[in-house]
Design an enzyme around this catalytic site. Structure first.
Site, PDB file in Angstrom:
ATOM      1  N   ASP B 105       0.845  -1.191   0.000  1.00 57.50           N
ATOM      2  CA  ASP B 105       0.000   0.000   0.000  1.00 57.50           C
ATOM      3  C   ASP B 105       0.881   1.242   0.000  1.00 57.50           C
ATOM      4  OD1 ASP B 105      -2.273   1.564  -0.012  1.00 57.50           O
ATOM      5  OD2 ASP B 105      -2.819   1.183   2.076  1.00 57.50           O
ATOM      6  N   LYS B 106       0.226   2.352  -0.215  1.00 61.34           N
ATOM      7  CA  LYS B 106       0.894   3.652  -0.211  1.00 61.34           C
ATOM      8  C   LYS B 106       0.133   4.528   0.765  1.00 61.34           C
ATOM      9  CE  LYS B 106       0.017   7.927  -1.894  1.00 61.34           C
ATOM     10  NZ  LYS B 106      -1.259   8.664  -2.067  1.00 61.34           N
ATOM     11  N   HIS B 107       0.855   5.351   1.497  1.00 58.61           N
ATOM     12  CA  HIS B 107       0.192   6.308   2.390  1.00 58.61           C
ATOM     13  C   HIS B 107       0.825   7.671   2.192  1.00 58.61           C
ATOM     14  CE1 HIS B 107      -1.834   7.931   5.920  1.00 58.61           C
ATOM     15  NE2 HIS B 107      -0.688   8.533   6.184  1.00 58.61           N
ATOM     16  N   SER B 108      -0.025   8.689   2.150  1.00 57.67           N
ATOM     17  CA  SER B 108       0.474  10.060   2.043  1.00 57.67           C
ATOM     18  C   SER B 108       0.133  10.817   3.310  1.00 57.67           C
ATOM     19  CB  SER B 108      -0.179  10.745   0.844  1.00 57.67           C
ATOM     20  OG  SER B 108      -0.212  12.147   1.032  1.00 57.67           O
ATOM     21  N   THR B 151      -9.165  10.647   0.023  1.00 57.32           N
ATOM     22  CA  THR B 151      -9.462   9.704  -1.062  1.00 57.32           C
ATOM     23  C   THR B 151     -10.917   9.230  -1.029  1.00 57.32           C
ATOM     24  OG1 THR B 151      -7.155   9.023  -1.111  1.00 57.32           O
ATOM     25  CG2 THR B 151      -8.745   7.489  -2.065  1.00 57.32           C
ATOM     26  N   ARG B 199      -5.714  13.129  21.743  1.00 61.87           N
ATOM     27  CA  ARG B 199      -4.617  14.003  21.330  1.00 61.87           C
ATOM     28  C   ARG B 199      -5.156  15.331  20.819  1.00 61.87           C
ATOM     29  NH1 ARG B 199      -2.095  10.592  16.922  1.00 61.87           N
ATOM     30  NH2 ARG B 199      -0.893  12.464  16.465  1.00 61.87           N
ATOM     31  N   SER B 214       0.056   6.231  15.077  1.00 62.32           N
ATOM     32  CA  SER B 214      -1.300   6.327  14.532  1.00 62.32           C
ATOM     33  C   SER B 214      -1.339   5.844  13.082  1.00 62.32           C
ATOM     34  CB  SER B 214      -1.771   7.782  14.629  1.00 62.32           C
ATOM     35  OG  SER B 214      -3.020   7.942  14.007  1.00 62.32           O
ATOM     36  N   LYS B 218      -2.481   1.688  11.694  1.00 62.65           N
ATOM     37  CA  LYS B 218      -3.591   1.486  10.758  1.00 62.65           C
ATOM     38  C   LYS B 218      -3.103   0.825   9.476  1.00 62.65           C
ATOM     39  CE  LYS B 218      -4.878   5.752  11.318  1.00 62.65           C
ATOM     40  NZ  LYS B 218      -5.540   7.057  11.293  1.00 62.65           N
ATOM     41  N   LYS B 219      -1.947   1.244   8.976  1.00 65.82           N
ATOM     42  CA  LYS B 219      -1.434   0.650   7.732  1.00 65.82           C
ATOM     43  C   LYS B 219      -1.037  -0.813   7.969  1.00 65.82           C
ATOM     44  CE  LYS B 219      -2.613   3.327   5.088  1.00 65.82           C
ATOM     45  NZ  LYS B 219      -3.335   3.030   3.831  1.00 65.82           N
TER      46      LYS B 219
END
Lengths: 474, 474
Positions: B105-108, B151, B199, B214, B218-219
């Site tokens: 996967d990719k996360h930004s 997204t 937070r 965080s 999740k990823k």
């Protein structure tokens, strides 16, 4: 309150980076904390709490975050003064203006066998009563905490003694006797009650800034013109190092002086129990003995400390040209019987039965006792005085949870001071308890912590350092 | 859970001084946070919450104190890995083992106009479908946050598109199409939901350690074998400086690799909106145009970023010998129409109506628009890209509170990139909104932030730095 809205999150965002808060922000924080506490009390009673405006709200989590950020970054002198002041005025306060007197008190950070308040109040009150200008001691004290004893617990062993005077009766007692010795009222400094409970719960008790705000807000709420702080150092002190005790003392002096109260802090040695007895009634007994003119050799350190602290109070109150002359005067007041006369007066004003002072030793009725003797010949080298304090508490002199009763008769008698030469079998401590079963553990604790050595260790001087506005940067 | 009792206060006492917690302490903290959250949910529903054992309890104040202590002192690599792992397994997790595929996967970290996920998922899925070994993208995405787009909000402008697949359906979709694009399930990583809310409330959002835990929890709950992180730097990035973005990237790479997931972080420039459009449907439109073979000049940066990120994913999945060869492969997949075919497949599997892709421009129906033109001749020198993002949000593309609908058609079209020469009156941005009244403020914001200068500023390269296990200390 400030005109524009301040939000707790903005206070946190500044403080988490150590930025200085404004006076309005500090005041808003304390304001919301008090409202938070009132809501919790109402909820606890099953009442429907008042609906708060959004700008008056702070959450438990936000109070905790602010406390932890202060724990990490500390406070500037100004912020600490603002916090202390906002807490001081968060509830009712004592107003001494109508008494036309110089109000002065003493506060100790807590020790073992430290009953100096019981001598200082009558000494200073005697000077206040008999000499012009007037001087008075509006002393609001606490209970046993951790390994240390509490003045209220000691006073309440005197039959009838009422420590719950309230502020109106306190003013009357001060007018009559020039000293009142009572417990905190529920409405005095409510912000401290809430913040203290929260600190206990969130690991933020040990911050010197938060300790200063807590102590000084309560002391300044007594409307003091002078304050002498007895900041303990050594193995029986709450602060773990000399440097930390000194830092705390500096913060308290600067905070007191910024609030317009003449403040001195004496760093004093607490490496062994102060005086002859450590407990509750037995500490009153020791003081009564001294005031009646019997100076037991084991009480020498207590008398020295009490007269030196009284000396500063008398000096602040204009009774002597120097603190040293004040200490000399205090000793004379003690020796002349004037302090004892004042003591009887004060106890009577608190509805205490003064007849038991005729034979105080007879009032000491422990059901069990045991003597810890020297295991070998040598010099008493030292002990962990905090451990000694815990032994005293576990004999029954302390409580395990708030509200529990304490034993009037439990405690220890010291037979030797650090540096004393002991022969094998010489007594070091006598342990007293109302329950035979409670002797064993404290005995083992004391046995394990007392050290005897072949060479003599010179004890630390009683007074290590004195801090005033002349030595502390404000 | 550990065999001996761990108390929150002990965790706070260690962390407030920056001491390293044990794995058992970190796990206990997360365990109690989840139970705390369950209690709050039950209370919110008016249910009688389950009675917790004393050792399972933590208070709101204690969670806040721990978060603030972590904010101040950070975490060691080990502590961060333990925290991330405990959070990852705090609820349900995706299990890809039965799929017999390389999950990547990719996360930004969030940008303006950054729709690369919409290109990357079909590119990598196309490679996964058509080439052995198998590779799949179990993409769990978020919604618009702050000044950045989300997204899910973009995908949901496709009629019928279901982003709430749940984990069972996600596995089916992955098997069919090799990419699933969905929102978080309520039971996935519940510890993060609770800690994130706390937070937000206690001023501890910006800790790179807490951000890493965080994001990575999740990823990693997607059961990934590979992960590519797009960490934005520049005026549109969440992190305020290049150094802070890089530090965050390093933490995420080390945390991913310690969890056994191949992880790379690309520091990429976000100084102006990415690609041609910034909004919701208009971003889908831009991607459909690209996948259908129309490469608008304004989309060049988007295509470059998407193929480079895809290249790393293909390289991790064994489809190419190097990340560079992977990027080349990604570009070919895009150019050949294979990515578009995959896209239609993926959208259909999510019940989306693919017929609208026949004429995506026709689906764009803003009710109002306005063009910001160059006020003078010169080079487009720069802008505060965060401010541009806020302008996009305020045109209607974002929401002011969770749960609000977003406008499919609001947003901006970029007509120039930094370094472009503009003549007076040339268009810079076209603003779109469904409400004429919403144009004025964003127009003023954009007008104020766009700078034109006489000399040309060379824009920053798109890829600033790449971090992998070879460049980061673990």
């Amino acid at each position: 309150m400030p005109g524009h809205a301040i939000h707790p999150i903005d206070i946190i965002r500044k403080k988490r980076h150590g930025e200085e808060l404004s006076q309005a922000e500090v005041e808003h924080f304390v304001h919301t904390v008090v409202l938070y506490g009132e809501q919790k009390i109402a909820e606890g009673r099953g009442e429907h709490p008042t609906l708060l405006a959004a700008t008056d709200k702070i959450s438990e989590a936000q109070i905790a975050a602010i406390l932890m950020a202060i724990f990490q970054h500390g406070l500037s002198h100004r912020e600490l003064a603002w916090l202390t002041n906002a807490m001081r005025y968060s509830g009712e306060t004592f107003d001494a203006s109508s008494l036309n007197t110089f109000t002065v008190d003493k506060h100790s950070t807590g020790g073992v066998g430290d009953k100096s308040s019981l001598l200082i109040a009558p000494i200073v009150a005697a000077a206040g009563l008999e000499m012009s200008p007037s001087i008075s001691v509006p002393m609001i004290s606490g209970r046993s905490l951790g390994h240390t004893g509490g003045t209220l617990d000691k006073l309440e062993t005197i039959p009838g003694f009422d420590t719950q005077l309230g502020l109106v009766r306190m003013a009357e007692v001060l007018r009559e006797t020039h000293a009142a010795m009572m417990g905190q009222t529920p409405k005095l400094v409510p912000a401290d009650r809430i913040l203290y409970a929260m600190r206990d719960h969130t690991g933020t008790v040990e911050s010197p800034f938060l300790i200063t705000a807590s102590i000084m807000s309560k002391k300044l709420a007594e409307d003091l013109k002078g304050l002498v702080l007895d900041v303990k150092v050594g193995s029986g002190a709450f602060m773990p190092t000399y440097e930390k005790s000194k830092f705390l003392a500096e913060l308290m002096v600067s905070t007191g002086e910024l609030a317009g109260t003449r403040t001195a802090a004496l760093l004093t040695t607490m490496d062994e129990p102060m005086g002859r007895f450590s407990g509750n009634w037995i500490e009153v007994w020791e003081c009564v003995d001294i005031m009646q003119g019997r100076r037991h050799p084991m009480s020498a350190d207590l008398i020295e400390l009490s007269t030196i602290l009284s000396g500063w109070m008398l000096y602040f109150g204009g009774k002597s040209a120097t603190p040293e002359a004040g200490a000399q005067l205090a000793d004379e007041i003690l020796a002349s019987g004037a302090a004892y006369k004042s003591w009887l007066h004060i106890v009577a004003a608190h509805k205490g039965d003064t007849s038991i002072f005729t034979n105080p030793a007879a009032f000491h009725k422990p059901k069990a006792s045991r003597v810890l003797k020297a295991s070998r010949t040598g010099y008493l080298a030292g002990m962990d005085c905090t451990e000694v304090g815990w032994a005293v508490q576990r004999l029954g002199a302390g409580r395990t949870k708030p509200g529990d009763p304490v034993s009037a008769h439990a405690g220890i008698e010291s037979h030797a001071k650090i540096g004393t030469h002991l022969k094998i079998g010489d007594p070091i401590f006598t342990l007293f308890s109302e329950d035979e079963a409670l002797l064993a553990e404290p005995y083992r604790m004391l046995e394990a912590t007392v050290a005897i050595s072949d060479t003599r260790t010179e004890p630390q001087p009683l007074i290590r350092e004195i801090l005033t506005r002349d030595t502390v940067s404000l």
